[in-house]
Design a protein around this motif. Structure first.
Motif, PDB file in Angstrom:
ATOM      1  N   ALA A   1      -9.137  15.108   0.333  1.00  0.00           N
ATOM      2  CA  ALA A   1      -7.906  15.164  -0.432  1.00  0.00           C
ATOM      3  C   ALA A   1      -7.149  16.428  -0.021  1.00  0.00           C
ATOM      4  CB  ALA A   1      -8.204  15.194  -1.922  1.00  0.00           C
ATOM      5  N   LYS A   2      -5.909  16.287   0.388  1.00  0.00           N
ATOM      6  CA  LYS A   2      -5.120  17.437   0.828  1.00  0.00           C
ATOM      7  C   LYS A   2      -4.873  18.414  -0.332  1.00  0.00           C
ATOM      8  CE  LYS A   2      -3.840  16.431   5.158  1.00  0.00           C
ATOM      9  NZ  LYS A   2      -3.676  17.326   6.281  1.00  0.00           N
ATOM     10  N   ALA A   3      -4.801  17.904  -1.564  1.00  0.00           N
ATOM     11  CA  ALA A   3      -4.514  18.758  -2.718  1.00  0.00           C
ATOM     12  C   ALA A   3      -5.666  19.689  -3.044  1.00  0.00           C
ATOM     13  CB  ALA A   3      -4.182  17.902  -3.938  1.00  0.00           C
TER      14      ALA A   3
ATOM     15  N   GLU B   1      -5.425  15.028 -13.512  1.00  0.00           N
ATOM     16  CA  GLU B   1      -5.312  14.177 -12.345  1.00  0.00           C
ATOM     17  C   GLU B   1      -4.016  14.481 -11.602  1.00  0.00           C
ATOM     18  OE1 GLU B   1      -5.671  10.234 -14.006  1.00  0.00           O
ATOM     19  OE2 GLU B   1      -7.783  10.182 -13.456  1.00  0.00           O
ATOM     20  N   VAL B   2      -4.129  14.714 -10.289  1.00  0.00           N
ATOM     21  CA  VAL B   2      -2.956  14.969  -9.454  1.00  0.00           C
ATOM     22  C   VAL B   2      -2.980  14.013  -8.264  1.00  0.00           C
ATOM     23  CG1 VAL B   2      -2.726  17.395 -10.093  1.00  0.00           C
ATOM     24  CG2 VAL B   2      -4.142  16.785  -8.153  1.00  0.00           C
ATOM     25  N   VAL B   3      -1.785  13.622  -7.807  1.00  0.00           N
ATOM     26  CA  VAL B   3      -1.711  12.768  -6.628  1.00  0.00           C
ATOM     27  C   VAL B   3      -1.925  13.619  -5.389  1.00  0.00           C
ATOM     28  CG1 VAL B   3      -0.218  11.027  -7.662  1.00  0.00           C
ATOM     29  CG2 VAL B   3       0.806  12.966  -6.507  1.00  0.00           C
ATOM     30  N   THR B   4      -2.436  12.997  -4.342  1.00  0.00           N
ATOM     31  CA  THR B   4      -2.744  13.732  -3.130  1.00  0.00           C
ATOM     32  C   THR B   4      -2.514  12.856  -1.909  1.00  0.00           C
ATOM     33  OG1 THR B   4      -4.439  15.026  -1.980  1.00  0.00           O
ATOM     34  CG2 THR B   4      -5.178  13.086  -3.164  1.00  0.00           C
ATOM     35  N   ARG B   5      -2.367  13.510  -0.783  1.00  0.00           N
ATOM     36  CA  ARG B   5      -2.342  12.797   0.486  1.00  0.00           C
ATOM     37  C   ARG B   5      -3.768  12.791   1.035  1.00  0.00           C
ATOM     38  NH1 ARG B   5       1.015  15.936   4.055  1.00  0.00           N
ATOM     39  NH2 ARG B   5       0.551  17.626   2.620  1.00  0.00           N
ATOM     40  N   VAL B   6      -4.005  11.958   2.037  1.00  0.00           N
ATOM     41  CA  VAL B   6      -5.350  11.811   2.590  1.00  0.00           C
ATOM     42  C   VAL B   6      -5.401  12.438   3.972  1.00  0.00           C
ATOM     43  CG1 VAL B   6      -7.109  10.150   3.313  1.00  0.00           C
ATOM     44  CG2 VAL B   6      -5.713   9.685   1.309  1.00  0.00           C
ATOM     45  N   GLY B   7      -6.427  13.259   4.195  1.00  0.00           N
ATOM     46  CA  GLY B   7      -6.681  13.821   5.508  1.00  0.00           C
ATOM     47  C   GLY B   7      -8.070  13.404   5.963  1.00  0.00           C
ATOM     48  N   HIS B   8      -8.400  13.700   7.199  1.00  0.00           N
ATOM     49  CA  HIS B   8      -9.719  13.373   7.722  1.00  0.00           C
ATOM     50  C   HIS B   8     -10.338  14.611   8.343  1.00  0.00           C
ATOM     51  CE1 HIS B   8      -7.949   9.385   7.354  1.00  0.00           C
ATOM     52  NE2 HIS B   8      -9.192   8.958   7.219  1.00  0.00           N
ATOM     53  N   LYS B   9     -11.649  14.734   8.235  1.00  0.00           N
ATOM     54  CA  LYS B   9     -12.372  15.864   8.788  1.00  0.00           C
ATOM     55  C   LYS B   9     -13.665  15.350   9.396  1.00  0.00           C
ATOM     56  CE  LYS B   9     -14.172  18.810   5.851  1.00  0.00           C
ATOM     57  NZ  LYS B   9     -14.360  19.900   4.896  1.00  0.00           N
ATOM     58  N   ARG B  10     -14.081  15.953  10.490  1.00  0.00           N
ATOM     59  CA  ARG B  10     -15.344  15.576  11.127  1.00  0.00           C
ATOM     60  C   ARG B  10     -16.418  16.530  10.620  1.00  0.00           C
ATOM     61  NH1 ARG B  10     -15.801  11.323  14.393  1.00  0.00           N
ATOM     62  NH2 ARG B  10     -16.751  12.428  16.086  1.00  0.00           N
ATOM     63  N   VAL B  11     -17.510  15.972  10.093  1.00  0.00           N
ATOM     64  CA  VAL B  11     -18.621  16.791   9.612  1.00  0.00           C
ATOM     65  C   VAL B  11     -19.886  16.422  10.375  1.00  0.00           C
ATOM     66  CG1 VAL B  11     -17.670  17.147   7.304  1.00  0.00           C
ATOM     67  CG2 VAL B  11     -19.125  15.185   7.728  1.00  0.00           C
ATOM     68  N   LYS B  12     -20.753  17.397  10.530  1.00  0.00           N
ATOM     69  CA  LYS B  12     -22.000  17.188  11.259  1.00  0.00           C
ATOM     70  C   LYS B  12     -23.069  16.721  10.278  1.00  0.00           C
ATOM     71  CE  LYS B  12     -22.866  20.198  14.450  1.00  0.00           C
ATOM     72  NZ  LYS B  12     -23.305  21.362  15.236  1.00  0.00           N
ATOM     73  N   VAL B  13     -23.741  15.622  10.608  1.00  0.00           N
ATOM     74  CA  VAL B  13     -24.822  15.100   9.774  1.00  0.00           C
ATOM     75  C   VAL B  13     -26.062  14.907  10.633  1.00  0.00           C
ATOM     76  CG1 VAL B  13     -23.339  13.954   8.085  1.00  0.00           C
ATOM     77  CG2 VAL B  13     -24.063  12.709  10.109  1.00  0.00           C
TER      78      VAL B  13
ATOM     79  N   VAL C   1       0.815  -1.211   0.000  1.00  0.00           N
ATOM     80  CA  VAL C   1       0.000   0.000   0.000  1.00  0.00           C
ATOM     81  C   VAL C   1       0.854   1.270   0.000  1.00  0.00           C
ATOM     82  CG1 VAL C   1      -0.292   0.178   2.495  1.00  0.00           C
ATOM     83  CG2 VAL C   1      -2.098   0.982   1.000  1.00  0.00           C
ATOM     84  N   SER C   2       2.101   1.187   0.465  1.00  0.00           N
ATOM     85  CA  SER C   2       2.964   2.366   0.481  1.00  0.00           C
ATOM     86  C   SER C   2       3.424   2.756  -0.920  1.00  0.00           C
ATOM     87  CB  SER C   2       4.190   2.123   1.363  1.00  0.00           C
ATOM     88  OG  SER C   2       5.023   1.128   0.791  1.00  0.00           O
ATOM     89  N   ASN C   3       3.218   1.885  -1.899  1.00  0.00           N
ATOM     90  CA  ASN C   3       3.639   2.168  -3.268  1.00  0.00           C
ATOM     91  C   ASN C   3       2.549   2.816  -4.116  1.00  0.00           C
ATOM     92  OD1 ASN C   3       6.155   1.068  -2.737  1.00  0.00           O
ATOM     93  ND2 ASN C   3       5.521  -0.976  -3.341  1.00  0.00           N
ATOM     94  N   VAL C   4       1.416   3.149  -3.511  1.00  0.00           N
ATOM     95  CA  VAL C   4       0.342   3.810  -4.243  1.00  0.00           C
ATOM     96  C   VAL C   4      -0.071   5.092  -3.529  1.00  0.00           C
ATOM     97  CG1 VAL C   4      -0.555   1.681  -5.257  1.00  0.00           C
ATOM     98  CG2 VAL C   4      -1.515   2.505  -3.119  1.00  0.00           C
ATOM     99  N   GLN C   5      -0.565   6.045  -4.320  1.00  0.00           N
ATOM    100  CA  GLN C   5      -1.036   7.308  -3.770  1.00  0.00           C
ATOM    101  C   GLN C   5      -2.331   7.674  -4.487  1.00  0.00           C
ATOM    102  OE1 GLN C   5       2.071  10.207  -3.929  1.00  0.00           O
ATOM    103  NE2 GLN C   5       1.300  11.321  -2.175  1.00  0.00           N
ATOM    104  N   PRO C   6      -3.352   8.141  -3.755  1.00  0.00           N
ATOM    105  CA  PRO C   6      -4.634   8.474  -4.379  1.00  0.00           C
ATOM    106  C   PRO C   6      -4.499   9.588  -5.417  1.00  0.00           C
ATOM    107  CG  PRO C   6      -4.837   8.423  -1.997  1.00  0.00           C
ATOM    108  CD  PRO C   6      -3.389   8.319  -2.300  1.00  0.00           C
ATOM    109  N   VAL C   7      -5.376   9.537  -6.411  1.00  0.00           N
ATOM    110  CA  VAL C   7      -5.393  10.535  -7.483  1.00  0.00           C
ATOM    111  C   VAL C   7      -6.755  11.217  -7.473  1.00  0.00           C
ATOM    112  CG1 VAL C   7      -5.354  10.807  -9.994  1.00  0.00           C
ATOM    113  CG2 VAL C   7      -3.770   9.250  -8.904  1.00  0.00           C
ATOM    114  N   VAL C   8      -6.769  12.567  -7.599  1.00  0.00           N
ATOM    115  CA  VAL C   8      -8.014  13.328  -7.679  1.00  0.00           C
ATOM    116  C   VAL C   8      -7.936  14.281  -8.870  1.00  0.00           C
ATOM    117  CG1 VAL C   8      -8.589  13.208  -5.224  1.00  0.00           C
ATOM    118  CG2 VAL C   8      -7.173  15.080  -6.062  1.00  0.00           C
TER     119      VAL C   8
END
Length: 125
Positions: A118-120, A87-99, A74-81
């Motif tokens: 997506a951090k990008a 298409e650019v590669v990005t790092r992943v972040g997390h955010k809490r949203v109210k639903v 898994v360290s050899n892949v990076q998400p694309v958005v």
């Protein structure tokens, strides 16, 4: 508490291979193995297996040389958005949203849910 590891990607994500013989290839994740930290990406790490003819369920299954994808770390892949049409590669972040959720009795209440961003681009994906 489970011993299951959390990965930064999941099945269905579009990723770019950033290391190895298929470096630069973009594909979709078709399988995830969190316990071994491996993912199988469509069209990446193609291996050939030599299979013999065999009996399965009362009928003969023909053997031969079969090509299929093998898992990669898994360290050899990076998400694309998509950003500005490309298409650019990005790092992943997390955010809490109210639903707002509805209870079984029909009343509503607000809860927080964690989403991947997506951090990008700063957008949820």
């Amino acid at each position: 508490m489970s011993d299951q590891k959390k990965l930064h990607v999941k099945k269905g994500d579009r990723v770019k291979v950033i290391a190895g013989k298929d470096k630069g290839t973009v594909g979709e994740i078709i399988a995830v193995d969190p316990s071994n930290e491996r993912v199988t990406v469509q069209g990446v790490n193609i291996v050939k297996r030599h299979l013999t003819d065999r009996q399965a369920g009362g009928r003969t299954v023909q053997g031969g040389i079969v090509s299929s994808e093998a898992p990669i770390h898994v360290s050899n892949v990076q998400p694309v958005v998509k950003k500005d049409g490309e298409e650019v590669v990005t790092r992943v972040g997390h955010k809490r949203v109210k639903v707002t959720r509805t209870r079984a009795d029909g009343s509503e209440h607000e809860v927080y849910r964690s989403v991947r961003i997506a951090k990008a681009t700063g957008e949820e994906f």
